[in-house]
Design a protein around this motif. Structure first.
Motif, short mmCIF file in Angstrom:
data_model
loop_
_atom_site.label_atom_id
_atom_site.label_comp_id
_atom_site.label_asym_id
_atom_site.label_seq_id
_atom_site.Cartn_x
_atom_site.Cartn_y
_atom_site.Cartn_z
N GLN A 337 -15.17 -7.05 -56.44
CA GLN A 337 -13.97 -7.41 -57.19
C GLN A 337 -12.90 -8.01 -56.28
O GLN A 337 -12.13 -8.88 -56.71
CB GLN A 337 -13.41 -6.16 -57.89
CG GLN A 337 -14.32 -5.61 -58.99
CD GLN A 337 -14.51 -6.60 -60.13
OE1 GLN A 337 -13.57 -7.28 -60.56
NE2 GLN A 337 -15.75 -6.72 -60.61
N ASP A 338 -12.88 -7.58 -55.02
CA ASP A 338 -11.86 -8.06 -54.06
C ASP A 338 -12.35 -9.29 -53.30
O ASP A 338 -11.69 -9.74 -52.35
CB ASP A 338 -11.52 -6.93 -53.07
CG ASP A 338 -10.25 -7.21 -52.29
OD1 ASP A 338 -9.33 -7.87 -52.83
OD2 ASP A 338 -10.16 -6.78 -51.12
N ASN A 339 -13.49 -9.86 -53.73
CA ASN A 339 -14.06 -11.04 -53.08
C ASN A 339 -14.30 -10.80 -51.59
O ASN A 339 -14.03 -11.67 -50.75
CB ASN A 339 -13.15 -12.26 -53.28
CG ASN A 339 -13.84 -13.54 -52.86
OD1 ASN A 339 -15.05 -13.62 -52.80
ND2 ASN A 339 -13.03 -14.55 -52.53
N ARG A 340 -14.80 -9.61 -51.25
CA ARG A 340 -15.13 -9.30 -49.85
C ARG A 340 -16.65 -9.28 -49.62
O ARG A 340 -17.10 -8.91 -48.54
CB ARG A 340 -14.52 -7.95 -49.44
CG ARG A 340 -13.01 -8.02 -49.24
CD ARG A 340 -12.42 -6.68 -48.83
NE ARG A 340 -10.99 -6.80 -48.60
CZ ARG A 340 -10.42 -7.08 -47.44
NH1 ARG A 340 -11.20 -7.30 -46.38
NH2 ARG A 340 -9.12 -7.17 -47.32
N ILE A 341 -17.42 -9.66 -50.63
CA ILE A 341 -18.88 -9.75 -50.49
C ILE A 341 -19.30 -11.21 -50.62
O ILE A 341 -18.87 -11.91 -51.53
CB ILE A 341 -19.61 -8.89 -51.56
CG1 ILE A 341 -19.20 -7.42 -51.42
CG2 ILE A 341 -21.11 -9.05 -51.43
CD1 ILE A 341 -19.61 -6.76 -50.11
N TRP A 342 -20.11 -11.65 -49.68
CA TRP A 342 -20.55 -13.04 -49.65
C TRP A 342 -22.04 -13.11 -49.98
O TRP A 342 -22.87 -12.46 -49.33
CB TRP A 342 -20.28 -13.62 -48.27
CG TRP A 342 -20.77 -15.02 -48.02
CD1 TRP A 342 -21.72 -15.40 -47.14
CD2 TRP A 342 -20.31 -16.22 -48.64
NE1 TRP A 342 -21.88 -16.76 -47.15
CE2 TRP A 342 -21.03 -17.30 -48.07
CE3 TRP A 342 -19.36 -16.50 -49.64
CZ2 TRP A 342 -20.84 -18.63 -48.45
CZ3 TRP A 342 -19.17 -17.82 -50.02
CH2 TRP A 342 -19.89 -18.87 -49.42
N PHE A 343 -22.36 -13.89 -51.04
CA PHE A 343 -23.76 -14.06 -51.48
C PHE A 343 -24.31 -15.43 -51.09
O PHE A 343 -25.36 -15.83 -51.58
CB PHE A 343 -23.86 -13.89 -53.00
CG PHE A 343 -23.57 -12.50 -53.48
CD1 PHE A 343 -24.57 -11.53 -53.48
CD2 PHE A 343 -22.31 -12.14 -53.93
CE1 PHE A 343 -24.32 -10.24 -53.94
CE2 PHE A 343 -22.04 -10.86 -54.39
CZ PHE A 343 -23.05 -9.91 -54.39
N GLY A 344 -23.61 -16.14 -50.19
CA GLY A 344 -24.07 -17.47 -49.80
C GLY A 344 -23.50 -18.54 -50.71
O GLY A 344 -23.01 -18.25 -51.81
N PRO A 345 -23.54 -19.79 -50.29
CA PRO A 345 -22.95 -20.89 -51.07
C PRO A 345 -23.59 -21.06 -52.44
O PRO A 345 -22.94 -21.56 -53.37
CB PRO A 345 -23.19 -22.13 -50.18
CG PRO A 345 -24.31 -21.75 -49.28
CD PRO A 345 -24.16 -20.28 -49.04
N GLU A 346 -24.85 -20.65 -52.60
CA GLU A 346 -25.52 -20.79 -53.89
C GLU A 346 -25.54 -19.47 -54.65
O GLU A 346 -26.12 -19.40 -55.74
CB GLU A 346 -26.97 -21.27 -53.67
CG GLU A 346 -27.10 -22.56 -52.86
CD GLU A 346 -26.41 -23.72 -53.56
OE1 GLU A 346 -26.39 -23.73 -54.81
OE2 GLU A 346 -25.89 -24.61 -52.86
N GLY A 347 -24.94 -18.43 -54.10
CA GLY A 347 -24.93 -17.13 -54.77
C GLY A 347 -26.28 -16.46 -54.82
O GLY A 347 -26.52 -15.63 -55.69
#
Length: 627
Positions: A337-347
């Motif tokens: 929710q806080d945008n602190r997890i990165w799933f890569g440019p393609e998610g």
């Protein structure tokens, strides 16, 4: 009755006894003070009953004398020497100073044991960082002669050279049966005094090699406490082997680091490099700025943190075999929710945690191996110092400026005091100025160096330098000029006040009047030595009253009397021969915190009484003393 200036340092032994008495009054007894007693009058002094004190500090019955301890011949004498008051003084030397009126730096010439005693009140708990590079006890280094060192007959055989006051120094060669003991005694007494000067969050760095590293660490463990040990840094001082060595070519020295109090000490860390910051980017234009990703998985397995994650693309992922996620499911969702997890440019990537540069500790934690590529090596230090002096080598094996600069940077603050009481070539002064130039700080230094004479056969002597101090002071001037040509963030303090250790300003009668006949006393016009100036006496008073030696002062004249005012009234003194009531009233109207006069300069006894009445009326808060 007028309060008299002591004109000597405090008796630290008496202070320590008083502290013990406050905690354990039953451990204090009395014994005859043979030094102060006379046939007509017996004088007694307080002493500690150590057997009782030992028993008070343990719940067990003490029997025998076995204990874990580090000792040597002369250790007790070294402790006594450190606690013994000195009647010596520091005399100002304006003609050898640079920017006397504006500088806050000090360069002190003299035996550092005596100087450290004299600094005890003025700089008690005031020094943030101490760096010293003491003699390494290799069998050829000169060390100072102290009362504990050797007997007179042994001493005469070991004479090596003399300082400017004709005090003999000796070489502590390995043929001496007290080779290690003398060195341990020398450093022990000085470190005892140095510890008092550190701030509660202060730190000391000590350069040492294998000859005395083991003993130095044991001494520091005892003086500073094992719990305050910070690190034993290995400095890579050589970049190539010496093939002539029979067994090993030593490539390192040590730097021992201790805190005054580990709980208070704070490490600034090393400055982050541009390369380290370049690892951060902002591919998703996060308003919090640049970041880099770190692995979300960790081992070993914690069952509650093993769960399935669905990426924005719909891919389902689990932690690798034998691992779990760093976050539990609830915390993970909060991070999403806080945008602190990165799933890569393609998610579609395995999730990772975003670490923002703005939230990263700005100082990098230092490691205990310092490579010469980072802080320099001996050969480079020698080369740079030669360049500073027109390609002439006056010192063997100086320390690199970057090495000492790192020590200072790690634990200093921009306004602190840095002390080096084995100043040598004055590298510490250059390191302080360089660091101030780089970060805009205003760190001050106090350097202490014994004025060992240069050999008449040396290059230094032929170039006009008579002592090591002459070279050190010139090095500071040259370094300041060099630093000033670079990228300087703020105006650096390139000056220093010079003080020289000397015998007391007072005649012997001041301390031992009972040894003089009445007719001799009558012939003595003053208790101040005839070769001493008002400023000499003034700075003696400054030391006794515990004021720093770097503050501004002014000299004014009033009705033919010279008035010296230190730091706008912290201390005002008048030593004129014909001081009158009008001058006293003028001084009292300035409302000084402290005032000093010379007892023998008052014209009459009523005038002395009137002095107190004047101050009682005009400035009752002023504390008055006489010499």
């Amino acid at each position: 009755m007028m309060e008299k200036m002591r004109m000597e340092t405090v008796n630290m032994t008496e202070q320590n006894v008083d502290k013990i008495a406050a905690l354990f009054p039953n451990c204090i007894t009395e014994t005859l003070d043979e030094k102060s007693s006379t046939p007509e009058k017996k004088v007694y002094k307080k002493v500690v009953n150590f057997e009782m004190l030992r028993q008070m500090l343990t719940g067990d019955i003490l029997e025998g004398d076995e204990a874990y301890e580090f000792t040597w011949v002369g250790k007790k004498a070294a402790i006594i020497e450190a606690n013994t008051p000195t009647k010596k003084t520091l005399r100002p030397c304006k003609e050898e100073s640079v920017n006397w009126d504006s500088t806050e730096n000090l360069y002190i010439e003299g035996d550092n044991l005596e100087v450290l005693k004299l600094l005890q009140e003025s700089y008690l708990g005031a020094v943030k960082v101490i760096y010293i590079d003491p003699p390494y006890n290799t069998g050829s280094d000169f060390i100072y002669r102290d009362n504990f060192a050797i007997s007179s007959s042994e001493y005469e055989e070991e004479i090596g050279m003399y300082d400017e006051e004709e005090n003999a120094l000796f070489k502590n060669t390995d043929s001496n049966g007290r080779f290690h003991s003398d060195w341990c005694s020398m450093i022990y007494s000085r470190l005892l005094l140095a510890r008092n000067l550190l701030t509660s969050d202060g730190v000391i760095f000590i350069s040492i090699d294998d000859h005395e590293q083991e003993n130095m660490k044991k001494i520091c463990n005892e003086i500073f406490g094992e719990t305050n040990f910070l690190a034993q840094v290995i400095w890579e001082r050589a970049y190539s082997p010496i093939n002539l060595k029979k067994h090993f070519s030593e490539s390192h020295d040590y730097i021992l680091c201790y805190a005054k109090d580990l709980e208070n000490a704070v490490c600034n860390g090393l400055p982050r490099s541009s390369e380290a910051n370049d690892r951060y980017s902002n591919p998703d234009n996060d308003p919090r700025g640049a970041w880099k990703s770190s692995d979300l998985s960790v081992g070993p397995i914690v069952e509650s943190k093993v769960y399935e994650i669905t990426t924005p693309s719909g891919r389902k992922v689990m932690p690798p075999n034998g691992y779990c996620w760093r976050l539990d499911q609830k915390t993970f969702q909060e991070y999403v929710q806080d945008n602190r997890i990165w799933f890569g440019p393609e998610g579609n990537n395995v999730p990772s945690i975003k670490r923002f540069l703005t939230e990263v500790k700005q100082g990098i934690t230092p490691m205990t191996i310092w490579k010469y590529a980072e802080v320099g090596h001996s050969q480079d230090a020698t080369k740079r110092l030669k360049e500073l002096f027109g390609n002439k080598a006056y010192f063997d094996y100086p320390k690199p400026v970057d090495l000492i600069k790192r020590c200072i940077q790690l634990y200093s603050d921009p306004e602190c005091i840095v002390l080096d009481f084995f100043s040598g070539s004055a590298t510490t002064a250059q390191a302080v100025m360089q660091l101030n130039a780089e970060d805009g700080g205003n760190r001050k230094y106090i350097l202490v160096q014994l004025p060992e004479k240069c050999s008449e056969k040396s290059i230094a002597y032929k170039d006009g330098y008579r002592t090591i101090c002459d070279i050190g002071k010139d090095r500071i001037k040259r370094a300041a000029k060099l630093i000033g040509k670079g990228d300087v963030k703020a105006k650096i303090d390139s000056g220093y006040r010079v003080f020289k250790l000397d015998e007391s300003n007072m005649n012997d009668v001041y301390y031992s009047a009972t040894e003089y006949y009445q007719d001799i006393l009558a012939a003595l016009e003053s208790n101040i030595k005839s070769d001493r100036t008002d400023e000499d006496v003034f700075f003696g008073c400054i030391l006794e009253w515990g004021l720093p030696l770097s503050l501004n002062y002014e000299v004014k004249e009033y009705q033919g009397n010279e008035i010296l005012s230190y730091n706008d009234g912290d201390l005002i003194a008048c030593f004129s021969d014909k001081i009158n009531d009008e001058t006293i009233k003028h001084i009292a109207s300035m409302h000084p915190l402290r005032a000093v006069f010379v007892d023998s300069k008052f014209q009459t006894s009523p005038q002395k009484i009137n002095l107190f009445e004047i101050f009682k009326t005009l400035s009752p808060e002023t504390r008055i003393k006489v010499i």
